[in-house]
Design a protein around this motif. Sequence first.
Motif, PDB file in Angstrom:
ATOM      1  N   ARG A 783       0.770  -1.300   0.019  1.00 28.44           N
ATOM      2  CA  ARG A 783       0.168  -0.062   0.178  1.00 28.44           C
ATOM      3  C   ARG A 783       0.862   1.482   0.215  1.00 28.44           C
ATOM      4  NH1 ARG A 783      -4.402  -1.301   0.176  1.00 28.44           N
ATOM      5  NH2 ARG A 783      -4.153  -2.842   1.903  1.00 28.44           N
ATOM      6  N   PRO A 784       0.794   2.266  -1.343  1.00 30.72           N
ATOM      7  CA  PRO A 784       1.787   2.936  -1.402  1.00 30.72           C
ATOM      8  C   PRO A 784       1.887   4.040  -0.171  1.00 30.72           C
ATOM      9  CG  PRO A 784       0.705   2.809  -3.188  1.00 30.72           C
ATOM     10  CD  PRO A 784      -0.191   1.879  -1.988  1.00 30.72           C
ATOM     11  N   ALA A 785       2.807   4.741   0.285  1.00 34.22           N
ATOM     12  CA  ALA A 785       2.378   5.764   0.775  1.00 34.22           C
ATOM     13  C   ALA A 785       1.253   7.485   0.418  1.00 34.22           C
ATOM     14  CB  ALA A 785       3.692   6.610   1.773  1.00 34.22           C
ATOM     15  N   SER A 786       0.919   7.892   1.290  1.00 38.75           N
ATOM     16  CA  SER A 786      -0.647   8.110   0.540  1.00 38.75           C
ATOM     17  C   SER A 786       0.329   9.645  -0.353  1.00 38.75           C
ATOM     18  CB  SER A 786      -1.040   9.616   1.597  1.00 38.75           C
ATOM     19  OG  SER A 786      -0.186  10.351   2.300  1.00 38.75           O
ATOM     20  N   ASP A 787       1.491  10.195  -0.069  1.00 39.44           N
ATOM     21  CA  ASP A 787       2.226  10.963  -0.941  1.00 39.44           C
ATOM     22  C   ASP A 787       2.682  10.839  -1.945  1.00 39.44           C
ATOM     23  OD1 ASP A 787       4.034  10.115   0.833  1.00 39.44           O
ATOM     24  OD2 ASP A 787       5.457  11.776   0.373  1.00 39.44           O
ATOM     25  N   SER A 788       2.956   9.639  -2.760  1.00 38.83           N
ATOM     26  CA  SER A 788       3.527   8.585  -3.072  1.00 38.83           C
ATOM     27  C   SER A 788       1.825   8.453  -4.200  1.00 38.83           C
ATOM     28  CB  SER A 788       4.082   7.163  -2.767  1.00 38.83           C
ATOM     29  OG  SER A 788       5.331   7.869  -2.085  1.00 38.83           O
ATOM     30  N   ILE A 789       0.939   8.274  -3.859  1.00 35.29           N
ATOM     31  CA  ILE A 789      -0.535   8.164  -4.972  1.00 35.29           C
ATOM     32  C   ILE A 789      -0.637   8.581  -6.471  1.00 35.29           C
ATOM     33  CG2 ILE A 789      -2.386   7.156  -5.188  1.00 35.29           C
ATOM     34  CD1 ILE A 789      -2.408   7.085  -1.756  1.00 35.29           C
ATOM     35  N   GLU A 790      -0.140  10.329  -5.863  1.00 31.94           N
ATOM     36  CA  GLU A 790      -1.249  10.991  -7.730  1.00 31.94           C
ATOM     37  C   GLU A 790      -0.395  10.552  -8.553  1.00 31.94           C
ATOM     38  OE1 GLU A 790      -1.711  15.240  -7.114  1.00 31.94           O
ATOM     39  OE2 GLU A 790      -0.356  15.029  -5.194  1.00 31.94           O
ATOM     40  N   LYS A 791       0.061  10.557  -9.467  1.00 33.06           N
ATOM     41  CA  LYS A 791       1.010  10.449 -10.775  1.00 33.06           C
ATOM     42  C   LYS A 791       1.966  10.817 -10.432  1.00 33.06           C
ATOM     43  CE  LYS A 791      -2.428   8.709 -14.595  1.00 33.06           C
ATOM     44  NZ  LYS A 791      -3.094   8.492 -15.382  1.00 33.06           N
ATOM     45  N   PRO A 792       2.290  10.683 -11.257  1.00 32.91           N
ATOM     46  CA  PRO A 792       4.262  11.541 -10.723  1.00 32.91           C
ATOM     47  C   PRO A 792       4.057  12.588 -11.700  1.00 32.91           C
ATOM     48  CG  PRO A 792       4.733   9.391 -11.349  1.00 32.91           C
ATOM     49  CD  PRO A 792       2.951   9.493 -12.081  1.00 32.91           C
ATOM     50  N   GLU A 793       4.930  13.813 -11.144  1.00 33.22           N
ATOM     51  CA  GLU A 793       5.131  15.066 -11.616  1.00 33.22           C
ATOM     52  C   GLU A 793       5.569  14.695 -13.282  1.00 33.22           C
ATOM     53  OE1 GLU A 793       7.852  17.521  -9.856  1.00 33.22           O
ATOM     54  OE2 GLU A 793       7.085  19.351 -10.584  1.00 33.22           O
ATOM     55  N   GLN A 794       6.313  14.103 -13.381  1.00 36.96           N
ATOM     56  CA  GLN A 794       6.353  14.278 -14.664  1.00 36.96           C
ATOM     57  C   GLN A 794       5.540  13.671 -16.163  1.00 36.96           C
ATOM     58  OE1 GLN A 794       7.944  12.569 -12.902  1.00 36.96           O
ATOM     59  NE2 GLN A 794      10.895  12.621 -12.870  1.00 36.96           N
ATOM     60  N   ARG A 796       1.907  14.222 -15.275  1.00 42.33           N
ATOM     61  CA  ARG A 796       0.862  14.997 -15.088  1.00 42.33           C
ATOM     62  C   ARG A 796       1.637  16.541 -16.081  1.00 42.33           C
ATOM     63  NH1 ARG A 796       0.747  16.737  -8.941  1.00 42.33           N
ATOM     64  NH2 ARG A 796       2.513  15.838  -8.877  1.00 42.33           N
ATOM     65  N   ILE A 797       2.807  17.158 -16.240  1.00 40.11           N
ATOM     66  CA  ILE A 797       3.256  18.195 -16.846  1.00 40.11           C
ATOM     67  C   ILE A 797       2.884  17.038 -18.124  1.00 40.11           C
ATOM     68  CG2 ILE A 797       5.027  19.024 -17.728  1.00 40.11           C
ATOM     69  CD1 ILE A 797       6.154  19.051 -15.141  1.00 40.11           C
ATOM     70  N   GLN A 798       2.892  16.403 -18.619  1.00 40.39           N
ATOM     71  CA  GLN A 798       3.342  15.691 -19.967  1.00 40.39           C
ATOM     72  C   GLN A 798       1.367  15.384 -20.687  1.00 40.39           C
ATOM     73  OE1 GLN A 798       5.096  11.789 -19.635  1.00 40.39           O
ATOM     74  NE2 GLN A 798       7.191  12.787 -20.378  1.00 40.39           N
ATOM     75  N   ASN A 799       0.750  15.218 -19.362  1.00 41.88           N
ATOM     76  CA  ASN A 799      -0.802  15.661 -19.802  1.00 41.88           C
ATOM     77  C   ASN A 799      -1.321  16.344 -20.060  1.00 41.88           C
ATOM     78  OD1 ASN A 799      -1.009  12.720 -19.198  1.00 41.88           O
ATOM     79  ND2 ASN A 799      -1.457  12.466 -17.468  1.00 41.88           N
ATOM     80  N   PHE A 801       0.091  19.655 -21.475  1.00 46.45           N
ATOM     81  CA  PHE A 801       0.303  19.866 -22.264  1.00 46.45           C
ATOM     82  C   PHE A 801      -0.271  19.094 -23.670  1.00 46.45           C
ATOM     83  CE2 PHE A 801       2.473  18.167 -26.594  1.00 46.45           C
ATOM     84  CZ  PHE A 801       3.634  19.458 -26.741  1.00 46.45           C
ATOM     85  N   ASP A 802      -1.110  17.958 -23.505  1.00 43.07           N
ATOM     86  CA  ASP A 802      -1.766  17.440 -24.546  1.00 43.07           C
ATOM     87  C   ASP A 802      -2.624  18.382 -24.195  1.00 43.07           C
ATOM     88  OD1 ASP A 802       0.010  15.915 -25.238  1.00 43.07           O
ATOM     89  OD2 ASP A 802      -0.603  13.749 -23.602  1.00 43.07           O
ATOM     90  N   ASP A 803      -3.699  18.239 -22.966  1.00 43.43           N
ATOM     91  CA  ASP A 803      -4.424  18.870 -22.946  1.00 43.43           C
ATOM     92  C   ASP A 803      -4.457  20.496 -23.396  1.00 43.43           C
ATOM     93  OD1 ASP A 803      -6.011  16.861 -21.016  1.00 43.43           O
ATOM     94  OD2 ASP A 803      -5.073  17.241 -19.500  1.00 43.43           O
ATOM     95  N   GLN A 804      -3.447  21.018 -23.520  1.00 46.09           N
ATOM     96  CA  GLN A 804      -3.641  22.447 -24.101  1.00 46.09           C
ATOM     97  C   GLN A 804      -3.934  22.413 -25.014  1.00 46.09           C
ATOM     98  OE1 GLN A 804      -0.282  24.151 -22.325  1.00 46.09           O
ATOM     99  NE2 GLN A 804      -1.435  24.824 -20.705  1.00 46.09           N
ATOM    100  N   ARG A 805      -3.424  21.232 -25.968  1.00 49.99           N
ATOM    101  CA  ARG A 805      -3.684  21.103 -27.092  1.00 49.99           C
ATOM    102  C   ARG A 805      -4.751  20.768 -28.016  1.00 49.99           C
ATOM    103  NH1 ARG A 805       2.221  21.641 -29.319  1.00 49.99           N
ATOM    104  NH2 ARG A 805       1.495  21.364 -31.407  1.00 49.99           N
ATOM    105  N   PRO A 806      -5.293  21.655 -29.390  1.00 46.98           N
ATOM    106  CA  PRO A 806      -6.694  21.005 -29.438  1.00 46.98           C
ATOM    107  C   PRO A 806      -6.355  19.590 -30.295  1.00 46.98           C
ATOM    108  CG  PRO A 806      -5.761  22.662 -30.497  1.00 46.98           C
ATOM    109  CD  PRO A 806      -4.971  22.880 -29.596  1.00 46.98           C
ATOM    110  N   ASP A 812      -1.330  11.371 -24.868  1.00 52.39           N
ATOM    111  CA  ASP A 812      -0.160  10.791 -26.182  1.00 52.39           C
ATOM    112  C   ASP A 812       1.258  10.916 -26.091  1.00 52.39           C
ATOM    113  OD1 ASP A 812      -2.914  10.093 -27.480  1.00 52.39           O
ATOM    114  OD2 ASP A 812      -2.896  12.172 -28.284  1.00 52.39           O
ATOM    115  N   THR A 813       1.540  11.833 -25.465  1.00 49.79           N
ATOM    116  CA  THR A 813       3.126  12.278 -25.458  1.00 49.79           C
ATOM    117  C   THR A 813       3.537  10.491 -24.598  1.00 49.79           C
ATOM    118  OG1 THR A 813       2.667  14.764 -24.458  1.00 49.79           O
ATOM    119  CG2 THR A 813       5.090  13.689 -24.384  1.00 49.79           C
ATOM    120  N   ILE A 814       2.889  10.360 -23.017  1.00 47.55           N
ATOM    121  CA  ILE A 814       3.051   8.866 -22.604  1.00 47.55           C
ATOM    122  C   ILE A 814       3.922   8.046 -23.236  1.00 47.55           C
ATOM    123  CG2 ILE A 814       2.846   7.785 -20.716  1.00 47.55           C
ATOM    124  CD1 ILE A 814       1.553   9.925 -18.831  1.00 47.55           C
ATOM    125  N   ASN A 815       2.427   8.331 -24.492  1.00 50.91           N
ATOM    126  CA  ASN A 815       2.356   6.598 -25.539  1.00 50.91           C
ATOM    127  C   ASN A 815       3.302   6.758 -26.421  1.00 50.91           C
ATOM    128  OD1 ASN A 815      -0.116   5.685 -23.975  1.00 50.91           O
ATOM    129  ND2 ASN A 815      -1.030   6.059 -25.543  1.00 50.91           N
TER     130      ASN A 815
END
Lengths: 978, 111
Positions: A783-794, A796-799, A801-806, A812-815
Amino acid sequence: MASSIFLIAIVVVPFIASLVAALLPQTARNAEAWLSAAVAIFGLAVTIWLYPQVTDGGVLRQEISWIPELGLNLIFRIDGFAWLFCLLITGVGLLVVLYARYYMSPKDPVPRFFAFFLAFMGSMLGVVLSGNLVQLVVFWELTSITSFLLIGYWFHLVQARDGARMALTVTGLGGLGLLLGMLIIGHIVGSYDLDIVLASGDLIKSHPLYVPALLLVLLGALTKSAQFPFQFWLPHAMAAPTPVSAYLHSATMVKAGVFLLVRFWPVMASTDAWFWIVTFAGLTTLVLGAYIAIFQTDLKGLLAYSTISHLGLITTLLGMSSPLAAVAAIFHIANHATFKASLFMAAGIIDHETGTRDIRKLSGLFRFMPFTATLAMVASAAMAGVPLLNGFLSKEMFFTETALRDANPFVNLALPVGATVAGMFSVVYSLRFVHGVFFGPAPAGLDRVPHEPPALMRRPIEILVLLCLLVGIIPGITIGPFLAAAVVSVVGPDTPYYSLSVWHGFNIPLAMSAIALAGGVLLYLALHKYLARGIEGAPLIGNLKGQRIFERVLVTISWKWAKALEKFLGTRRLQPQLALLVTLAIIAAAIPLVAGVGPLALPPTPFDPAFALVWGVGIVCAIAATYQAKFHRLVALVLLGGAGLVTCVTFVWFSAPDLAVTQLLVEIVTTVLILLGLRWLPKRVEFDSDDTLSRKARVRRIRDLGLAIIAGCGMALMSYAIMTRPAGQGIGDFFLENSYKLGGGTNVVNVMLVDFRGFDTFGEITVLGIVALTVFALLRRFRPASDSIEKPEQQRIQNAFDDQRPDRNSGDTINEYLMIPAVIMAWLFPVIIVLALYIFMRGHDQPGGGFAAGIVMSIGFILQYMAGGTRWVEERLRILPVRWIGMGLLVALATGMGSWLFGYPFMTTAFQYAEIPFIGRVPMASALIFDLGVFTLVVGATVLILIALAHQSVRAPRASRRPAIVREDASPKPEEAR
Amino acid sequence: MELILAIAVGVLTTCGVWLLLRPRTFQVIVGLSLISYAVNLFIFSMGRLRIDAAPVIEGGVIDPANYTDPVPQALVLTAIVISFAMTALFLVVLLAARGFTGTDHVDGRER
């Protein structure tokens, strides 16, 4: 020597039957009883059959060699005395089985009862038949353990648990003392063989270690026989089912103590130390036990204290050290067993039919159960020492011995007076038992109308009481020969004359008996009013509770002192422990160096600047990794890999290609592994720490640095010193010379691993398999610690970026990440499989082998995971790593066992040359199949570890949505159920 | 060459021991890895240093003097495997402890 085989069988059969009994179904009450009875009858039959061989001091022995160098052989021996005990154990055992069949409720788990019972019987027979001191102690401790289990049989009752624990603690402690005592005796005599020990009496008694040995042996005997000051455990053991009490506390368990005293009587008695200690303990117990027994309100409690008292009588006799006293002691052992077993059974019947054992509630039972009452009255009379019953005879002999003693005035007075007073008390408690329970008005307040028990339940008592009468009236015919056989084996061939007849004329002992009987009756009449009030505990000493003292001592030692010691010596923090460990390692390594290391002898290998440069890099990597390990884990990991690579280069440089290959591959896998783990560690931001560092932390750091530098310098010095001095003659040459001849391979290291030292490798892969399964099991509940559950910072940044582009979707970037390398990695899969096969096949002759090939194969799998992601791979490939592990182990094991088929020891390899088309002559060793097992297991283990870690990214977000603590039985709440 | 290897073993040990005594689990795992390099090299050096003498024989009559000692190599091979297993297990224990206690301190709680 057929009869000596039966000697072993008589001990072994109960243990086997115990296992069988444990496996029978819960309801098989009759089957259990039949089985136990059959075992007891077998033992009884063998015992009777062996009788002709033990008369006139005959000894039957059967020796099985075990560790003759240490004097440890399994020896079973029977002489007249052991024979008498065998008769008691099996005979009373048989009666108790019959009794228990009716006593135990159908609701009780009978398999457990009879399994423990049989194991106890076997242990007890082992004690009396052991011909080796250490073996005797082993069986002795087995009786402690099995009696613990029997006393605690109704473990839902708190008295049963406490009583069992107390019995085990006291008798177990005595057993440890006994072991030490036996070791000392073995040391004095130079042998653990009982027959040799029994022939060395003078040697033992004159040895300076005699007194410690005596004290330790007595500790064992007196605790077991519940003698003062260890008498307190026996009454608490009455929480056991009554058949257990009837068996353990009349004929067997408590008799083991006096058995030991009699056994060692010929070699340890007749010294002053023996006389004073044993007689004092015995006489005190005799009087005290009888006194307390009068005031018991529980029937079994009364019988328990009476047992203590009678054992005190036997102990007193043994303490007196005269041959006739020993005769009386042995006689009373048999007599006490018969009347006390029957009394316990009678008490059990009363309890069974009325629902209580409290004398205050019972009265007038004679009119409800006349048969049982009559039997109990006869047995009580035997206990009180009434003429024409067996108890009278041995008690008379006891009185004779006390009266004839001629040591000093105090003893001359104390012994006969003590004996008479105790005799008086025993009349009183016997009267109380009989009068209180069977006479007077009908009992009031019972929840049922008492009646006679089933006839078969009464049968054992009838037999025992009949024996009491027969022995009491015609002793010379009934017990005479058997007693003579027992006595000769203890006292020796020149046993003085003793008479077993009932009438010896008017003499002092008869007067003592008369005083005891008359005084007892008068005392009972005088005490009658007091006893009728039913006050718990004996007057004057009622407040002195052995149990309370015992509990207090136990708590002090096992809790208070233990805690204080832990606080003083222990720490729960890891760092001080490791620092201590390193310090000790340094000291241990420094001690041999004090003597010096001898002169330099080997010429150094020529200096190569390239090597120096390589290690320059390696050292920088190591130091930098150390420096960065706190705040920059990824950097530290990369640098660690650098140090690993340099290590690998070193192996190549100095003629160790196999090590280099393995190190390189393991390095890769380890790095991937730790990379997978990094995601679950907390973020740590570097701060300017030096100013805020406390003084304490600063001191600690300096200490750690000092330790580290000392350790490093030590290792450097040692390895330099060794490398510059010639090697001694090792075993390496043997492997080099025989690797091809015997193992069929030219790569010596590999041949050693899969052939010469195959068993080691088998252990090693087993460890690897266990580790993989442990990792898997640990991560299932991860069971991960509570502060490690979120998606990693990288991510989130990539997502974002994807959200800003129509024109892009989230993710997509991750894939698209590493798209081209991913394709190459996927294509590489077959290539890697071929590479693994190649490394595997050449392993026997060239650097490589099953382990390296296995790692290569697992790297192939990991690359697929990295290229396509967990889900992508698992949709296409079915990998069952646990099966790989199992198959690997099985193949390796089967190869090892295969050599048995050809009559060779485990893991012998065979090899042969085979012509394979296109490849040519290839040595085919069975070691290759073993190596295949290694390969399979390594693939399974490595893949299992890596996949289990990789899966956490898929699992963790799901797991974290559950509540923090999930119980197995808790059903999920509706919104969480999927 | 012996001197260089000896210094290397010493430095690896120093770094490893220092990290072993640190409070963070990741430091300890790196420290253990460094110590296992040092120990492997140390055991390996027990066979003395030989260049171009790998214990891969030619067949036929063998002169052991032409080859380096294979025994320390076999031992180190086992040691590499076991230290890999140890690292894996420790890593998972570390992660489980971190998830369970919420901290990556070796004692399971911050001081």
